[in-house]
Write a protein that holds these residues in place. Structure first.
Motif, PDB file in Angstrom:
ATOM      1  N   LEU A  99       0.426  -1.028  -0.014  1.00 17.53           N
ATOM      2  CA  LEU A  99      -0.252   0.013  -0.033  1.00 17.53           C
ATOM      3  C   LEU A  99       0.468   1.557  -0.036  1.00 17.53           C
ATOM      4  CD1 LEU A  99      -2.975  -0.694   2.403  1.00 17.53           C
ATOM      5  CD2 LEU A  99      -2.822  -0.920  -0.470  1.00 17.53           C
ATOM      6  N   GLY A 100       2.032   1.073  -0.102  1.00 23.54           N
ATOM      7  CA  GLY A 100       3.261   2.427   0.181  1.00 23.54           C
ATOM      8  C   GLY A 100       3.300   2.447   1.429  1.00 23.54           C
ATOM      9  N   GLU A 101       5.236   2.943   1.637  1.00 30.23           N
ATOM     10  CA  GLU A 101       5.939   2.919   2.301  1.00 30.23           C
ATOM     11  C   GLU A 101       5.317   4.351   3.556  1.00 30.23           C
ATOM     12  OE1 GLU A 101       8.768   2.499   3.926  1.00 30.23           O
ATOM     13  OE2 GLU A 101       8.974   0.951   1.967  1.00 30.23           O
ATOM     14  N   GLU A 102       3.375   5.242   3.233  1.00 31.16           N
ATOM     15  CA  GLU A 102       3.238   5.981   3.912  1.00 31.16           C
ATOM     16  C   GLU A 102       2.455   5.182   5.277  1.00 31.16           C
ATOM     17  OE1 GLU A 102       2.869   5.713   1.127  1.00 31.16           O
ATOM     18  OE2 GLU A 102       1.179   6.521   0.407  1.00 31.16           O
ATOM     19  N   TYR A 103       2.410   4.893   5.419  1.00 30.20           N
ATOM     20  CA  TYR A 103       1.498   3.422   6.104  1.00 30.20           C
ATOM     21  C   TYR A 103       2.413   2.545   6.975  1.00 30.20           C
ATOM     22  CZ  TYR A 103      -2.478   3.542   3.091  1.00 30.20           C
ATOM     23  OH  TYR A 103      -3.404   3.737   1.940  1.00 30.20           O
ATOM     24  N   GLY A 104       1.569   2.440   8.496  1.00 30.53           N
ATOM     25  CA  GLY A 104       2.687   2.136   9.226  1.00 30.53           C
ATOM     26  C   GLY A 104       1.473   1.240   9.821  1.00 30.53           C
ATOM     27  N   ILE A 105       2.322  -0.016  10.562  1.00 33.47           N
ATOM     28  CA  ILE A 105       1.094  -1.075  11.061  1.00 33.47           C
ATOM     29  C   ILE A 105       0.276  -1.240  12.719  1.00 33.47           C
ATOM     30  CG2 ILE A 105       2.735  -2.652  12.347  1.00 33.47           C
ATOM     31  CD1 ILE A 105      -0.178  -4.319  10.259  1.00 33.47           C
ATOM     32  N   THR A 106       1.475  -0.063  13.574  1.00 31.70           N
ATOM     33  CA  THR A 106       0.404   0.551  14.474  1.00 31.70           C
ATOM     34  C   THR A 106      -0.559   1.052  14.108  1.00 31.70           C
ATOM     35  OG1 THR A 106       3.199   0.263  15.417  1.00 31.70           O
ATOM     36  CG2 THR A 106       0.980   1.541  16.836  1.00 31.70           C
ATOM     37  N   LYS A 107      -0.527   2.332  13.224  1.00 32.32           N
ATOM     38  CA  LYS A 107      -2.119   2.880  12.825  1.00 32.32           C
ATOM     39  C   LYS A 107      -2.886   2.762  12.146  1.00 32.32           C
ATOM     40  CE  LYS A 107      -0.684   8.138  13.667  1.00 32.32           C
ATOM     41  NZ  LYS A 107      -0.063   9.188  12.522  1.00 32.32           N
ATOM     42  N   SER A 108      -2.499   2.024  11.260  1.00 29.36           N
ATOM     43  CA  SER A 108      -3.232   0.973  10.140  1.00 29.36           C
ATOM     44  C   SER A 108      -4.101  -0.497  10.646  1.00 29.36           C
ATOM     45  CB  SER A 108      -2.349   1.184   9.099  1.00 29.36           C
ATOM     46  OG  SER A 108      -1.896   2.090   8.584  1.00 29.36           O
ATOM     47  N   ARG A 109      -3.399  -1.461  10.900  1.00 23.01           N
ATOM     48  CA  ARG A 109      -4.108  -2.696  11.916  1.00 23.01           C
ATOM     49  C   ARG A 109      -5.264  -2.812  12.108  1.00 23.01           C
ATOM     50  NH1 ARG A 109      -4.680  -2.635  17.050  1.00 23.01           N
ATOM     51  NH2 ARG A 109      -7.041  -3.691  15.776  1.00 23.01           N
ATOM     52  N   GLY A 110      -6.590  -2.849  11.676  1.00 16.64           N
ATOM     53  CA  GLY A 110      -7.422  -3.389  12.231  1.00 16.64           C
ATOM     54  C   GLY A 110      -7.975  -2.044  11.448  1.00 16.64           C
ATOM     55  N   LYS A 111      -7.991  -1.577  10.650  1.00 15.11           N
ATOM     56  CA  LYS A 111      -8.651  -0.875   9.523  1.00 15.11           C
ATOM     57  C   LYS A 111      -8.918  -0.754   8.106  1.00 15.11           C
ATOM     58  CE  LYS A 111      -7.723   3.257  12.347  1.00 15.11           C
ATOM     59  NZ  LYS A 111      -6.598   4.185  12.175  1.00 15.11           N
ATOM     60  N   TRP A 112     -10.141  -1.290   7.392  1.00 18.81           N
ATOM     61  CA  TRP A 112     -10.211  -1.410   6.129  1.00 18.81           C
ATOM     62  C   TRP A 112      -9.598  -0.307   5.135  1.00 18.81           C
ATOM     63  CZ3 TRP A 112     -11.039  -6.324   4.826  1.00 18.81           C
ATOM     64  CH2 TRP A 112     -11.728  -7.378   5.938  1.00 18.81           C
ATOM     65  N   ILE A 113      -8.862  -0.072   4.338  1.00 14.18           N
ATOM     66  CA  ILE A 113      -8.273   0.700   3.103  1.00 14.18           C
ATOM     67  C   ILE A 113      -8.897  -0.423   1.678  1.00 14.18           C
ATOM     68  CG2 ILE A 113      -6.661   0.682   1.814  1.00 14.18           C
ATOM     69  CD1 ILE A 113      -5.133   0.971   4.625  1.00 14.18           C
ATOM     70  N   GLU A 114      -9.617   0.305   1.097  1.00 12.99           N
ATOM     71  CA  GLU A 114     -10.098  -0.258   0.281  1.00 12.99           C
ATOM     72  C   GLU A 114      -9.206   1.023  -1.203  1.00 12.99           C
ATOM     73  OE1 GLU A 114     -14.365  -0.096  -1.008  1.00 12.99           O
ATOM     74  OE2 GLU A 114     -14.326  -1.187  -2.725  1.00 12.99           O
ATOM     75  N   LYS A 115      -9.004  -0.142  -1.844  1.00 14.24           N
ATOM     76  CA  LYS A 115      -8.148  -0.126  -3.585  1.00 14.24           C
ATOM     77  C   LYS A 115      -8.098  -0.747  -4.287  1.00 14.24           C
ATOM     78  CE  LYS A 115      -3.888   1.921  -3.210  1.00 14.24           C
ATOM     79  NZ  LYS A 115      -2.192   2.545  -3.295  1.00 14.24           N
ATOM     80  N   LYS A 116      -8.734  -0.288  -5.638  1.00 15.17           N
ATOM     81  CA  LYS A 116      -8.751  -1.175  -6.643  1.00 15.17           C
ATOM     82  C   LYS A 116      -9.896  -1.753  -6.718  1.00 15.17           C
ATOM     83  CE  LYS A 116      -4.506   0.633  -9.093  1.00 15.17           C
ATOM     84  NZ  LYS A 116      -3.304   0.016  -9.313  1.00 15.17           N
ATOM     85  N   GLY A 117     -11.041  -2.223  -5.460  1.00 13.42           N
ATOM     86  CA  GLY A 117     -11.887  -3.171  -5.772  1.00 13.42           C
ATOM     87  C   GLY A 117     -11.876  -4.491  -4.807  1.00 13.42           C
ATOM     88  N   ILE A 118     -10.343  -4.075  -3.849  1.00 13.55           N
ATOM     89  CA  ILE A 118      -9.769  -4.839  -3.085  1.00 13.55           C
ATOM     90  C   ILE A 118      -9.751  -4.504  -1.801  1.00 13.55           C
ATOM     91  CG2 ILE A 118      -7.693  -6.676  -2.026  1.00 13.55           C
ATOM     92  CD1 ILE A 118      -7.268  -7.024  -4.905  1.00 13.55           C
ATOM     93  N   LEU A 119     -10.147  -4.947  -0.153  1.00 16.23           N
ATOM     94  CA  LEU A 119     -11.046  -4.534   0.888  1.00 16.23           C
ATOM     95  C   LEU A 119      -8.905  -5.778   1.269  1.00 16.23           C
ATOM     96  CD1 LEU A 119     -14.166  -5.449   2.117  1.00 16.23           C
ATOM     97  CD2 LEU A 119     -13.010  -3.029   1.605  1.00 16.23           C
ATOM     98  N   TYR A 120      -8.096  -4.313   1.860  1.00 14.45           N
ATOM     99  CA  TYR A 120      -7.227  -4.655   2.374  1.00 14.45           C
ATOM    100  C   TYR A 120      -6.919  -4.626   3.807  1.00 14.45           C
ATOM    101  CZ  TYR A 120      -4.511  -4.883  -2.338  1.00 14.45           C
ATOM    102  OH  TYR A 120      -3.932  -4.787  -2.976  1.00 14.45           O
ATOM    103  N   MET A 121      -7.320  -5.504   5.013  1.00 13.70           N
ATOM    104  CA  MET A 121      -6.785  -5.869   6.086  1.00 13.70           C
ATOM    105  C   MET A 121      -4.844  -5.865   7.271  1.00 13.70           C
ATOM    106  SD  MET A 121      -8.293  -4.943   9.222  1.00 13.70           S
ATOM    107  CE  MET A 121      -9.688  -4.773   8.767  1.00 13.70           C
ATOM    108  N   PRO A 122      -4.753  -4.255   7.625  1.00 10.37           N
ATOM    109  CA  PRO A 122      -3.316  -4.598   7.976  1.00 10.37           C
ATOM    110  C   PRO A 122      -3.514  -5.083   9.546  1.00 10.37           C
ATOM    111  CG  PRO A 122      -4.222  -2.523   7.172  1.00 10.37           C
ATOM    112  CD  PRO A 122      -4.817  -2.745   6.993  1.00 10.37           C
TER     113      PRO A 122
END
Ligand code: URA
Ligand code: SF4
Length: 183
Positions: free
Chosen positions: A130-153
């Protein structure tokens, strides 16, 4: 465009696109159901995976199996793969150029499988996908939708081995994934 995972794996088995090919015993392509809704992406093979050619069979994998068992997830119902298909020496993180060299294989795996959900296990998977700007501590547990796919970090299972307190978050994140997959 590939029709089957086997076609991609044939290329991976012979791949020498990065320096990780030099010390591998086996490539670790990925295992599971090619028609799954949920795909898991880890970092790269460790010693046990390098020996067997199967992802997540070592200590971290055993912990993941426990989580799967308690939540009713069958390994054969999901698909499990990694950012790099060959073991980095001493289990270091894959380097940028290695991850980049290997990314087309993963991209093609995703195109063949077409999962609804991709679970990103830890920072290496998260940042490379998803990109270097993301970090697991902040992003975990939240859905991120990109190009029709749901990502769960979520956390990498190896992190749970070091810090038991993270287990509850990991379990909760996987519960969200299961609920969404059933919709
Ligand atoms: N850790 C990973 O990221 N992947 C594996 O396959 C095993 C351990
Ligand atoms: Fe090829 Fe990926 Fe192995 Fe590097 S890690 S040699 S790109 S299969």
């Amino acid at each position: 465009m590939y029709d089957t995972l086997e076609e991609i794996n044939e290329e991976v088995k012979n791949c020498r696109k990065c320096k990780l090919c030099n010390n591998r015993k086996n490539t670790v392509f990925g295992t599971g159901n090619p028609k799954c809704k949920i795909m898991f992406i880890g970092e790269g093979p460790g010693a046990d995976e390098d020996s067997t050619g199967i992802p997540f069979v070592g200590k971290a994998g055993k912990l993941m199996n426990q989580a799967f068992l308690s939540l009713g997830i069958e390994r054969n119902d999901v698909y499990i793969a990694n950012i790099v298909k060959c073991r980095p020496p001493n289990n270091r993180n894959p380097e940028k150029d290695e991850a980049k060299s290997c990314m087309d294989y993963l991209r093609n795996q995703v195109l063949v499988i077409k999962p609804k959900i991709i679970v990103l296990l830890g920072n290496v998977a998260l940042k490379n996908i998803l990109g270097e700007e993301y970090g697991i501590t902040k992003s975990r547990g939240k859905w991120i939708e990109k190009k029709g796919i749901l990502y769960m970090p979520t956390f990498h299972p190896a992190a749970l081995l070091r810090n038991e307190g993270l287990k509850i978050d990991f379990w909760n994140d996987l519960k969200l994934v299961l609920e969404e997959a059933k919709k």
